[in-house]
Design an enzyme around this catalytic site. Sequence first.
Site, PDB file in Angstrom:
ATOM      1  N   LYS A 225    -118.223  30.009  31.182  1.00 31.01           N
ATOM      2  CA  LYS A 225    -119.235  28.816  30.742  1.00 31.01           C
ATOM      3  C   LYS A 225    -118.594  28.317  29.432  1.00 31.01           C
ATOM      4  O   LYS A 225    -117.686  29.006  28.834  1.00 31.01           O
ATOM      5  CB  LYS A 225    -120.592  29.272  30.301  1.00 31.01           C
TER       6      LYS A 225
ATOM      7  N   TYR B 202    -126.735  28.451  27.171  1.00 33.13           N
ATOM      8  CA  TYR B 202    -127.521  29.335  27.357  1.00 33.13           C
ATOM      9  C   TYR B 202    -128.804  28.863  27.317  1.00 33.13           C
ATOM     10  O   TYR B 202    -129.916  29.413  27.737  1.00 33.13           O
ATOM     11  CB  TYR B 202    -127.336  30.608  26.327  1.00 33.13           C
TER      12      TYR B 202
HETATM   13  P1  NDP Z   1    -110.141  33.099  22.798  1.00 33.96           P
HETATM   14  O1  NDP Z   1    -109.765  31.914  22.058  1.00 33.96           O
HETATM   15  O2  NDP Z   1    -110.329  34.427  22.083  1.00 33.96           O
HETATM   16  O3  NDP Z   1    -109.019  33.339  24.046  1.00 33.96           O
HETATM   17  C1  NDP Z   1    -108.704  32.444  24.854  1.00 33.96           C
HETATM   18  C2  NDP Z   1    -107.384  32.793  25.502  1.00 33.96           C
HETATM   19  O4  NDP Z   1    -106.839  31.709  26.262  1.00 33.96           O
HETATM   20  C3  NDP Z   1    -105.994  32.918  24.621  1.00 33.96           C
HETATM   21  O5  NDP Z   1    -106.272  34.282  23.897  1.00 33.96           O
HETATM   22  C4  NDP Z   1    -104.815  32.539  25.353  1.00 33.96           C
HETATM   23  O6  NDP Z   1    -104.675  34.057  26.057  1.00 33.96           O
HETATM   24  C5  NDP Z   1    -105.545  31.604  26.444  1.00 33.96           C
HETATM   25  N1  NDP Z   1    -105.049  30.446  26.100  1.00 33.96           N
HETATM   26  C6  NDP Z   1    -104.035  29.748  26.789  1.00 33.96           C
HETATM   27  N2  NDP Z   1    -103.972  28.371  26.460  1.00 33.96           N
HETATM   28  C7  NDP Z   1    -104.449  28.736  25.058  1.00 33.96           C
HETATM   29  C8  NDP Z   1    -104.488  27.333  24.152  1.00 33.96           C
HETATM   30  N3  NDP Z   1    -103.827  26.259  24.186  1.00 33.96           N
HETATM   31  N4  NDP Z   1    -105.250  27.609  23.161  1.00 33.96           N
HETATM   32  C9  NDP Z   1    -106.011  28.879  22.919  1.00 33.96           C
HETATM   33  N5  NDP Z   1    -105.997  29.655  23.877  1.00 33.96           N
HETATM   34  C10 NDP Z   1    -105.303  29.656  24.992  1.00 33.96           C
HETATM   35  O7  NDP Z   1    -111.337  32.362  23.590  1.00 33.96           O
HETATM   36  P2  NDP Z   1    -112.728  33.117  23.988  1.00 33.96           P
HETATM   37  O8  NDP Z   1    -112.315  34.402  24.773  1.00 33.96           O
HETATM   38  O9  NDP Z   1    -113.756  33.386  22.972  1.00 33.96           O
HETATM   39  O10 NDP Z   1    -113.134  32.286  25.251  1.00 33.96           O
HETATM   40  C11 NDP Z   1    -112.717  32.167  26.400  1.00 33.96           C
HETATM   41  C12 NDP Z   1    -113.812  31.358  27.384  1.00 33.96           C
HETATM   42  O11 NDP Z   1    -114.844  32.402  27.581  1.00 33.96           O
HETATM   43  C13 NDP Z   1    -114.396  30.137  26.896  1.00 33.96           C
HETATM   44  O12 NDP Z   1    -114.705  28.993  27.743  1.00 33.96           O
HETATM   45  C14 NDP Z   1    -115.758  30.832  26.307  1.00 33.96           C
HETATM   46  O13 NDP Z   1    -116.693  29.691  26.473  1.00 33.96           O
HETATM   47  C15 NDP Z   1    -115.814  31.711  27.325  1.00 33.96           C
HETATM   48  N6  NDP Z   1    -116.901  32.700  26.473  1.00 33.96           N
HETATM   49  C16 NDP Z   1    -117.788  33.350  27.261  1.00 33.96           C
HETATM   50  C17 NDP Z   1    -118.671  34.389  26.638  1.00 33.96           C
HETATM   51  C18 NDP Z   1    -119.927  34.835  27.429  1.00 33.96           C
HETATM   52  O14 NDP Z   1    -120.635  35.416  26.652  1.00 33.96           O
HETATM   53  N7  NDP Z   1    -120.066  34.687  28.621  1.00 33.96           N
HETATM   54  C19 NDP Z   1    -118.317  34.774  25.473  1.00 33.96           C
HETATM   55  C20 NDP Z   1    -117.263  34.248  24.589  1.00 33.96           C
HETATM   56  C21 NDP Z   1    -116.422  33.180  25.305  1.00 33.96           C
HETATM   57  P3  NDP Z   1    -103.322  34.460  26.355  1.00 33.96           P
HETATM   58  O15 NDP Z   1    -102.786  34.896  24.900  1.00 33.96           O
HETATM   59  O16 NDP Z   1    -103.615  35.638  27.006  1.00 33.96           O
HETATM   60  O17 NDP Z   1    -102.539  33.235  27.109  1.00 33.96           O
END
Ligand code: NDP
Length: 374
Positions: free
Chosen positions: A143, A227
């Site tokens: 989401k 949410y």
């Molecule tokens: P993060 O910023 O912690 O992680 C995102 C990951 O995406 C990065 O670590 C990286 O992984 C990858 N990535 C690829 N390109 C980019 C870029 N240009 N900039 C930043 N990151 C990039 O985000 P979250 O994990 O917090 O959130 C990810 C998704 O999950 C979102 O859509 C968020 O809304 C959702 N979410 C849902 C939750 C829930 O409870 N359902 C809770 C938290 C988040 P890598 O280094 O491996 O390439």
Amino acid sequence: MNNSFSDLSRRSFITKSGFALSTAALGSALPIDSIYASSDKRRGQLGIALVGLGGYATQMLMPGFAQTKRCRLTGLVTGAPEKKIRYGKEFEIPDTHIYDYETFDRIADNPDIDIVYVVLPNSMHAEYTIRAAKAGKHVICEKPMCLSVEEAKAMISACHENNVTLNIGYRCQYEPHNLEIIRLAREKPFGGARYVQSELGFVIGDPSQWRLRRDYGGGALLDVGVYCMQAACYAIGEDPIAVYGQEFKTDPVKFGEVDETVAFQMEFPSGVISNSTTSFSLDAHRLYVNYQDANKHVEIQPNFNYGKYRGSIAGKPMEFPFINQQANHMDVVAQSIQEGNETTTTGDVGLRDMKIIEAIFQSIANGGVRIEIG
Ligand code: NDP
């Protein structure tokens, strides 16, 4: 295809909610595609590849796999070489099953990956969902589903054309307190809902993070407002027909590109209204539902979180076991694929929420006027 909560029968709901999961018969007729896949598929497990190994993927989803029965982690997609090594080793994922964003499409040739789980920044959801669908993989997309109604429709079409399923990461619908709210909407022991209040906010830190950037799909409404609208819809058991939105900003520098706090109200076909606040600068985690039997209400606080939930129902404590929402969600999705039915958190539900979000932004842009949802 209609996924309104009001359309769910009790039988399908119980199965889809995951409460019946442990006793459900496992499908045994899945094709055995490779040595690696065969052992999983004989056990009735589907393989999931996580795309984007950030906070949510590594801190919540990866640990969740320790508790899944119907799926296991079989692939990784990351742009960070050190994460390939670290998580490949930790989860015993062979190098052949670890991709980066350039090699991602080769996932099509990997029979051990049945489901691609997109856990990327919001602006990347549409692209990777569509690429995964074209690779012939089922998709779970975090989401918010994407950034617009147009993107949501393109994602649904891509999945439909490639005969794969699309689910959104609405984990709260796999959590017992919220499942009880859904049951109350369906069975109406206190009559229908009369009023719903849902609030979710937290104080956001690092000012350089993508959640504060417009081009990444940042902002409170997209991030946590979903949410609140989800909860109002499942507490009432209807989809809204109109919204009103208001925006409040206390820090125009930090929140120069995105919304900081949004309040919104929704009107439902039965005349029920909901009121919600979502924010990146205040703490709130609450769901309140008042029923037609006016003495009866449910309040869950904290709600929407990962840890313990606390609630009261008609004055008595809600007593439900703690379960891992992420594991339950992934298992229910796997089960729906194995059994050929739908969850309550499909792409169509995500599309409905994108329509609500667009309508709220439109209302805000027009001074808070009533916007009908098309
Ligand atoms: P993060 O910023 O912690 O992680 C995102 C990951 O995406 C990065 O670590 C990286 O992984 C990858 N990535 C690829 N390109 C980019 C870029 N240009 N900039 C930043 N990151 C990039 O985000 P979250 O994990 O917090 O959130 C990810 C998704 O999950 C979102 O859509 C968020 O809304 C959702 N979410 C849902 C939750 C829930 O409870 N359902 C809770 C938290 C988040 P890598 O280094 O491996 O390439």
